[in-house]
Each structure stands twice: as structure tokens, then as C-alpha cells.
Design a protein around this motif. Structure first.
Motif, PDB file in Angstrom:
ATOM      1  N   SER A  40      -3.392   0.738  11.496  1.00  0.00           N
ATOM      2  CA  SER A  40      -4.335   0.249  12.516  1.00  0.00           C
ATOM      3  C   SER A  40      -5.753   0.113  11.950  1.00  0.00           C
ATOM      4  N   GLU A  41      -6.157   1.039  11.081  1.00  0.00           N
ATOM      5  CA  GLU A  41      -7.482   0.952  10.444  1.00  0.00           C
ATOM      6  C   GLU A  41      -7.574  -0.282   9.552  1.00  0.00           C
ATOM      7  N   MET A  42      -6.504  -0.511   8.805  1.00  0.00           N
ATOM      8  CA  MET A  42      -6.484  -1.670   7.908  1.00  0.00           C
ATOM      9  C   MET A  42      -6.542  -2.969   8.706  1.00  0.00           C
ATOM     10  N   LYS A  43      -5.780  -3.021   9.779  1.00  0.00           N
ATOM     11  CA  LYS A  43      -5.745  -4.230  10.609  1.00  0.00           C
ATOM     12  C   LYS A  43      -7.121  -4.499  11.226  1.00  0.00           C
ATOM     13  N   ARG A  44      -7.783  -3.459  11.697  1.00  0.00           N
ATOM     14  CA  ARG A  44      -9.128  -3.620  12.278  1.00  0.00           C
ATOM     15  C   ARG A  44     -10.126  -4.118  11.231  1.00  0.00           C
ATOM     16  N   THR A  45     -10.025  -3.594  10.028  1.00  0.00           N
ATOM     17  CA  THR A  45     -10.952  -3.956   8.954  1.00  0.00           C
ATOM     18  C   THR A  45     -10.684  -5.361   8.433  1.00  0.00           C
ATOM     19  N   LEU A  46      -9.450  -5.812   8.526  1.00  0.00           N
ATOM     20  CA  LEU A  46      -9.057  -7.127   8.004  1.00  0.00           C
ATOM     21  C   LEU A  46      -8.541  -8.020   9.132  1.00  0.00           C
ATOM     22  N   PRO A  47      -9.421  -8.523   9.993  1.00  0.00           N
ATOM     23  CA  PRO A  47      -8.954  -9.309  11.138  1.00  0.00           C
ATOM     24  C   PRO A  47      -8.331 -10.658  10.752  1.00  0.00           C
ATOM     25  N   THR A  48      -8.545 -11.110   9.520  1.00  0.00           N
ATOM     26  CA  THR A  48      -7.999 -12.414   9.113  1.00  0.00           C
ATOM     27  C   THR A  48      -6.551 -12.331   8.639  1.00  0.00           C
ATOM     28  N   ILE A  49      -5.990 -11.117   8.590  1.00  0.00           N
ATOM     29  CA  ILE A  49      -4.602 -10.964   8.146  1.00  0.00           C
ATOM     30  C   ILE A  49      -3.746 -10.576   9.352  1.00  0.00           C
ATOM     31  N   SER A  50      -2.607 -11.232   9.484  1.00  0.00           N
ATOM     32  CA  SER A  50      -1.720 -10.923  10.609  1.00  0.00           C
ATOM     33  C   SER A  50      -1.027  -9.580  10.354  1.00  0.00           C
ATOM     34  N   GLU A  51      -0.530  -8.984  11.429  1.00  0.00           N
ATOM     35  CA  GLU A  51       0.193  -7.717  11.283  1.00  0.00           C
ATOM     36  C   GLU A  51       1.409  -7.891  10.385  1.00  0.00           C
ATOM     37  N   ARG A  52       2.079  -9.004  10.545  1.00  0.00           N
ATOM     38  CA  ARG A  52       3.274  -9.287   9.732  1.00  0.00           C
ATOM     39  C   ARG A  52       2.910  -9.368   8.251  1.00  0.00           C
ATOM     40  N   MET A  53       1.812 -10.069   7.927  1.00  0.00           N
ATOM     41  CA  MET A  53       1.393 -10.219   6.538  1.00  0.00           C
ATOM     42  C   MET A  53       0.914  -8.880   5.979  1.00  0.00           C
ATOM     43  N   LEU A  54       0.196  -8.119   6.778  1.00  0.00           N
ATOM     44  CA  LEU A  54      -0.264  -6.802   6.345  1.00  0.00           C
ATOM     45  C   LEU A  54       0.933  -5.915   6.005  1.00  0.00           C
ATOM     46  N   ALA A  55       1.931  -5.901   6.873  1.00  0.00           N
ATOM     47  CA  ALA A  55       3.139  -5.104   6.625  1.00  0.00           C
ATOM     48  C   ALA A  55       3.839  -5.572   5.347  1.00  0.00           C
ATOM     49  N   LYS A  56       3.879  -6.873   5.130  1.00  0.00           N
ATOM     50  CA  LYS A  56       4.523  -7.434   3.929  1.00  0.00           C
ATOM     51  C   LYS A  56       3.781  -6.992   2.669  1.00  0.00           C
ATOM     52  N   GLN A  57       2.461  -7.067   2.682  1.00  0.00           N
ATOM     53  CA  GLN A  57       1.672  -6.686   1.506  1.00  0.00           C
ATOM     54  C   GLN A  57       1.827  -5.193   1.212  1.00  0.00           C
ATOM     55  N   LEU A  58       1.796  -4.366   2.255  1.00  0.00           N
ATOM     56  CA  LEU A  58       1.990  -2.930   2.060  1.00  0.00           C
ATOM     57  C   LEU A  58       3.380  -2.640   1.516  1.00  0.00           C
ATOM     58  N   ASP A  59       4.383  -3.347   2.020  1.00  0.00           N
ATOM     59  CA  ASP A  59       5.749  -3.174   1.538  1.00  0.00           C
ATOM     60  C   ASP A  59       5.852  -3.537   0.050  1.00  0.00           C
ATOM     61  N   GLU A  60       5.219  -4.651  -0.347  1.00  0.00           N
ATOM     62  CA  GLU A  60       5.247  -5.060  -1.756  1.00  0.00           C
ATOM     63  C   GLU A  60       4.537  -4.041  -2.647  1.00  0.00           C
ATOM     64  N   LEU A  61       3.391  -3.531  -2.189  1.00  0.00           N
ATOM     65  CA  LEU A  61       2.670  -2.523  -2.964  1.00  0.00           C
ATOM     66  C   LEU A  61       3.523  -1.254  -3.114  1.00  0.00           C
ATOM     67  N   GLU A  62       4.252  -0.911  -2.054  1.00  0.00           N
ATOM     68  CA  GLU A  62       5.120   0.264  -2.122  1.00  0.00           C
ATOM     69  C   GLU A  62       6.293   0.025  -3.076  1.00  0.00           C
ATOM     70  N   LYS A  63       6.902  -1.151  -2.988  1.00  0.00           N
ATOM     71  CA  LYS A  63       8.035  -1.474  -3.870  1.00  0.00           C
ATOM     72  C   LYS A  63       7.613  -1.497  -5.339  1.00  0.00           C
ATOM     73  N   ASP A  64       6.366  -1.907  -5.598  1.00  0.00           N
ATOM     74  CA  ASP A  64       5.869  -1.926  -6.976  1.00  0.00           C
ATOM     75  C   ASP A  64       5.418  -0.541  -7.440  1.00  0.00           C
ATOM     76  N   GLY A  65       5.501   0.445  -6.561  1.00  0.00           N
ATOM     77  CA  GLY A  65       5.180   1.814  -6.929  1.00  0.00           C
ATOM     78  C   GLY A  65       3.697   2.137  -6.941  1.00  0.00           C
ATOM     79  N   LEU A  66       2.874   1.258  -6.330  1.00  0.00           N
ATOM     80  CA  LEU A  66       1.430   1.470  -6.340  1.00  0.00           C
ATOM     81  C   LEU A  66       0.956   2.356  -5.196  1.00  0.00           C
ATOM     82  N   ILE A  67       1.696   2.353  -4.093  1.00  0.00           N
ATOM     83  CA  ILE A  67       1.341   3.197  -2.950  1.00  0.00           C
ATOM     84  C   ILE A  67       2.579   3.953  -2.485  1.00  0.00           C
ATOM     85  N   THR A  68       2.321   5.036  -1.771  1.00  0.00           N
ATOM     86  CA  THR A  68       3.404   5.765  -1.126  1.00  0.00           C
ATOM     87  C   THR A  68       3.124   5.768   0.374  1.00  0.00           C
TER      88      THR A  68
END
Length: 117
Positions: A40-68
């Protein structure tokens, strides 16, 4: 004799760019590093990104091992993201890349301003 037949050569810079390429990925890395690690903090800070796109980017970062991702068993559910040790190794590079990006934006703005005179 060294033979390159049937060997695919990969450019390390292209690999790096492929991993960080995506809508706001570098911004997400910086936000998570600085403690803005809830969806929710990320979505508020980045109003130009849709929730779907935000979830996709976070998922990719997690799959690449950059975030947990850590889910808390609460009602309502709470999820927080953290840079992994591997992600921490990328952070200084991202920070410097973003600094250069800001310098380039300023340069372009000065150049555009000079044209208008």
C-alpha cells in the motif's frame, strides 16, 4: 585452439539490464531499502503504476532473488518486502545509476532552456 561453436555468449551488462528493466523496479528497490516496504505504501508513492503492474514487478524482483516477501498471519493480512542479501549487493549500483539519471535529466532541462532563449 579455442572453439566457440555451439556456445552462446552472454553480455553481463545485458543480463544486468534485463533484471532491472521494468516499470519502477529501481525505484522499488530504493523504496524497500529505505523502509517503504508494504504494498500500500508503494502504491501510494507510485500513483502512475497499476496494482497489477506493481505486483508483477515485485514478483519478478522476488523471483530474481533481489527481494524477499514476508507474510504476517494477521487479519487483515500484512505483507512486507525486504532486500535480500543479493539485493543489497545491487543497491549501490542502482543508487549510482539513479544519481546519473537525475544528472542527465538536469542536463537535458538546461539544454532545452538554452534552446528557448
Amino acid at each position: 585452439m579455442f572453439e566457440l561453436e555451439n556456445i552462446e555468449l552472454t553480455c553481463p551488462s545485458d543480463v544486468f539490464l534485463k533484471v532491472i528493466k521494468g516499470k519502477c523496479k529501481t525505484t522499488l528497490i530504493v523504496m524497500i531499502k529505505k523502509g517503504r516496504n508494504r504494498f500500500s505504501e508503494m502504491k501510494r508513492t507510485l500513483p502512475t503504476i497499476s496494482e497489477r503492474m506493481l505486483a508483477k514487478q515485485l514478483d519478478e524482483l522476488e523471483k530474481d532473488g533481489l527481494i524477499t516477501r514476508k507474510a504476517f498471519p494477521e487479519v487483515p493480512p500484512r505483507v512486507e518486502y525486504y532486500l535480500s542479501e543479493y539485493g543489497e549487493s545491487l543497491y549501490p549500483i542502482v543508487r549510482e545509476m539513479r544519481k546519473w539519471g537525475y544528472l542527465h535529466i538536469e542536463k537535458q532541462e538546461r539544454t532545452e532552456g538554452d534552446k528557448g532563449e
